[in-house]
Enzyme design. Sequence first.
Site, PDB file in Angstrom:
ATOM      1  N   ASP A 100       0.820  -1.202   0.000  1.00  0.00           N
ATOM      2  CA  ASP A 100       0.000   0.000   0.000  1.00  0.00           C
ATOM      3  C   ASP A 100       0.859   1.259   0.000  1.00  0.00           C
ATOM      4  O   ASP A 100       0.564   2.225  -0.713  1.00  0.00           O
ATOM      5  CB  ASP A 100      -0.915   0.009   1.234  1.00  0.00           C
ATOM      6  CG  ASP A 100      -2.032  -1.017   1.139  1.00  0.00           C
ATOM      7  OD1 ASP A 100      -2.946  -0.827   0.325  1.00  0.00           O
ATOM      8  OD2 ASP A 100      -1.978  -2.009   1.876  1.00  0.00           O
ATOM      9  N   SER A 101       1.902   1.251   0.816  1.00  0.00           N
ATOM     10  CA  SER A 101       2.736   2.447   0.935  1.00  0.00           C
ATOM     11  C   SER A 101       3.482   2.737  -0.361  1.00  0.00           C
ATOM     12  O   SER A 101       3.604   3.898  -0.769  1.00  0.00           O
ATOM     13  CB  SER A 101       3.729   2.283   2.090  1.00  0.00           C
ATOM     14  OG  SER A 101       3.039   2.131   3.322  1.00  0.00           O
TER      15      SER A 101
END
Length: 397
Positions: free
Chosen positions: A168-169
Amino acid sequence: MTAPLNGIRVIEIGTLIAAPFAARLMAEFGAEVIKIEAMGQGDPLRKWRKLHEGTSLWWYLQSRNKKSLALNLKSPEGIAIVKQLAESTDVLIENLRPGALEKLGLGWDVLHALNPKLTLVRISGYGQTGPYRDRPGFGAIGEAMGGIRYTTGTPGTPPARVGVSLGDSLASMHAVMGALMALLRVKTGQGDGQIVDVSLAESVFNVMESLVPEYDMLGHIRERSGGALPGIAPSNTYPTADGAYVVIAGNSDPIFKRLMLAIGRGDLGENPEFAHNDGRAAQCALLDEAISVWSSSLPIEEVLRVLEQAEVPAGRIYNVADIVADPHYQARGMILDAELPGGAAVKMPGIVPKLSETPGAVNWQGPSLGQHTDSVLDSLGITAADIQRLKQEGVVQ
């Protein structure tokens, strides 16, 4: 001091990690970020991980500097409010399933007609096209498909994961890069807004170095290698006498010689077989063994002292207590003192990157649900009476 994204308006229609993290990064550098949340509970992140008085500490970090607009996106009037906002918005960031924005009546054709300068950032598991487009995709699945899970862990054991939502990051950072590139095109008069299509799997795949050409040309499939850096030697994690571990990167030619002198193995440093990385990589086990014998004979502080004096990159493996106490983190402004609603003091991470003339700032922590509903609607010219009516009708909160 004017922030670099001052005057940029961002709408966030997303939950949990990828889109919210991207919007947070922009908010920290001055963008006005309006986070549209579902009425009632809001973003599920509000209840994830460790809570303080019922609210996630992660929420306060992930949503700092954002405005919360609690809106019913299932109502025609709620959609009308989003469309009105879009007319004066620079970037809309979303991480819904592909097609979900269209079902709401907010597809690209609609948004682009309302505001040709708008950039639409779309984050999904597999992207907006392709045979996997409609599959649900979380960061963990992106890490698996992107290749990083297969290469993470100890040889002979099941693939491991890092302890944070890396997929996600990485997608968030690619989303911000894409948004800024698209904004630059618009703001320099080169063209209209466009779609930035970010895939979780592709964002992970993008950091996988030379995986593909190594396989295509040589048939090599990179495997799990524990703490080592495959094909680059010596670079590994080594034990110390007091039960700690130290990461040592002695993989450039001159650094390798200095490392060998520091550990009393000048014979290896002068061996022509090890003059360059390819020779060292071929016998990395031998070199790792020599370094381990030395490092395991000394406490970690002495290991670090000797290597620093020899100008060899090395470091202890930090846990969060080490990070918070570290003077370098503190000197760099990476540990900030913050205050939560009710006055509770808490430390929060600082802002990255560091800009010399227009640095980012934290103006407030994550807002309560709908905290800015009235002010956002007022900025659209909606009267107080109409705002009250919309609340009574369940359109906003």
